[in-house]
Each structure stands twice: as C-alpha cells, then as structure tokens.
Design an enzyme around this catalytic site. Sequence first.
Site, mmCIF file in Angstrom:
data_model
loop_
_atom_site.group_PDB
_atom_site.id
_atom_site.type_symbol
_atom_site.label_atom_id
_atom_site.label_comp_id
_atom_site.label_asym_id
_atom_site.label_seq_id
_atom_site.Cartn_x
_atom_site.Cartn_y
_atom_site.Cartn_z
ATOM 1 N N SER A 82 1.955 -5.700 -0.186
ATOM 2 C CA SER A 82 2.026 -5.338 0.928
ATOM 3 C C SER A 82 3.734 -6.099 0.599
ATOM 4 O O SER A 82 4.739 -5.247 -0.139
ATOM 5 C CB SER A 82 1.640 -5.319 1.905
ATOM 6 O OG SER A 82 2.478 -4.550 3.221
ATOM 7 N N ASP B 86 -2.282 0.112 2.365
ATOM 8 C CA ASP B 86 -1.624 -0.892 1.834
ATOM 9 C C ASP B 86 -3.053 -1.966 1.473
ATOM 10 O O ASP B 86 -4.519 -2.044 1.627
ATOM 11 C CB ASP B 86 -1.801 -1.968 3.583
ATOM 12 C CG ASP B 86 -0.715 -3.454 4.069
ATOM 13 O OD1 ASP B 86 -1.052 -4.015 3.040
ATOM 14 O OD2 ASP B 86 -0.130 -2.985 4.119
#
Length: 275
Positions: free
Chosen positions: A41, A171
């Site tokens: 991320s 993510d």
Amino acid sequence: MSKVGLALGGGGAKGSYQIGVLKALSEYGLLDQVKIVSGTSIGALNATLVMGKMPYEHMVDFWKSMTNSTIYSSLVRYKDDRLGFFDQTIMYKQLIKQQDIAYVKESPIEGYVVLSKTSSQRMITQLNKKIVESKIVHLNKIKDPYKYVLASASVPIIFGPTKIGEDLFVDGGLVDNLPVEILIKKGCDIVFTVGLRPDYSFDTFKDNSIIIDFSPPQKIGKTILTMLNFNPKYIEDRIKMGYTYTKQVLDSLIEINVISENLEFDLSKKGVYRL
C-alpha cells in the site's frame, strides 16, 4: 557479509512516518546498506522512493504534494463501472512528476510490492480477505512499476480496484500489511521493519534474522480517518515522530552492541529489537 532488507507497511496518510525513519537511517549510514525493499500500500509507494534513492528533501516535497484537496479532488463513484469514490490516478501522476520510472526499474535495490487480486468490483468482494489472492510483484522487472504500486494502494471503496490488463487489484494490506517474509526468503539476515501501527509480531522470523522494528510505539491517530487525512501539518508531525523514534532505537542498539560503531551487525544476536 550481511544482507539488509527493509519492509514498509501500509496505512495511508500515516505513511509519512516512514519518511522520518528513512531520514534517520540515512543519517546513520544504514539506508545505504539496504539491498532489497518490500512494501504494501503506501509502503509500496515509499519503497519506490528508496529504490530511486530520492533525497530526503524531495521525499518531503512529494508527500506535501499529496494534499487532501489534491487526492480527493475528483469524485468518480460509478463512473466507468468503477466502485470507488475518488480517482487514485492523481497519486500516480504525482509520483511520475517527482521520479522517473527508470530510477525504479534500473535501481540497484531490488523492490517487491504486495497486491490483493480480486475477482470483481463488487463492494463485498473488495473487502473479503478470504477470497482475495495475494500477488507479489518484482518492480525492477516490469514495464510500469508505478501501476502496481497504485494497485497495492487501492483502498477498497475509497478508490476501488485498479485494473491492470484483465486483472483487478485492491490494497495489498488485505493479505500482508507488512511484507517481511519475502525479505527472509530472499536471504536477508538483517531486516528493518516500519509498520504504521504498534502491534506487529515477528515471532515466525525471530530465529532467522535480526529484525529491527521502527514501527511507532503507539497508535498514530485514534480513528480510521487518520489514514485518509493528508493534512500537511499531520504529515510533518509524523515525519518528526518517525525520525525521533528511529534515532532512539538505533542509539539503544549501538549501546548493547547489536550494531557496532562502524555500523556492522552482530549476527549472533538474532531476534526482534524495538524500544
């Protein structure tokens, strides 16, 4: 000779904390020892800055370019069949503006990012950890590494999935929010870890390597909204927090001779170290 790896975890806007850690590691001469970096991320984004050997001042400039008014300027919900509120490609454009892709692809530092492959854009699918599939991408070996960084940082619902080819990704934190295992598998006997919360456990790896954890000793912010707030003041505060804490950790390790004054590691002292 020891092999040093760096793992950078996810946490959205809290990721500016990692920039302070990088500053301290650089001042102590340890960032130059990093041979491999992994990220998830926002940690994937910061990993590219490490790979490109971006100067600290430029890292700060990049982070300050990601303001709330910039990141959340374009409401795109339901446009082009995209189930996400905002257009995350703005972050991609800021990254391209600050650092040419070639600096990552040709970096002497190996870079890996974690993504979560999903089967559809449906909200329930984006958020279901049980059905997303982990994917690890070697940034040095792909045409456009920044696309995969963007995919790793595709917060479900807020940004929605990122499509690359025929695949959809959200993510990477859904499958591995602090990718240490890839560094161990690549032979790192020294691992610097920088998560963005204080509760990571490294028991699985403590007998294999020296793991030095620079993750914050307390929570950064009280609510999930903290990870979405790119207020410049908060960015500066988190950079200072990461810088100060990292210096404290390093000084303590030098004092107990895990790290010598000439920056060599005592490999007989395997385990997890933090304050």
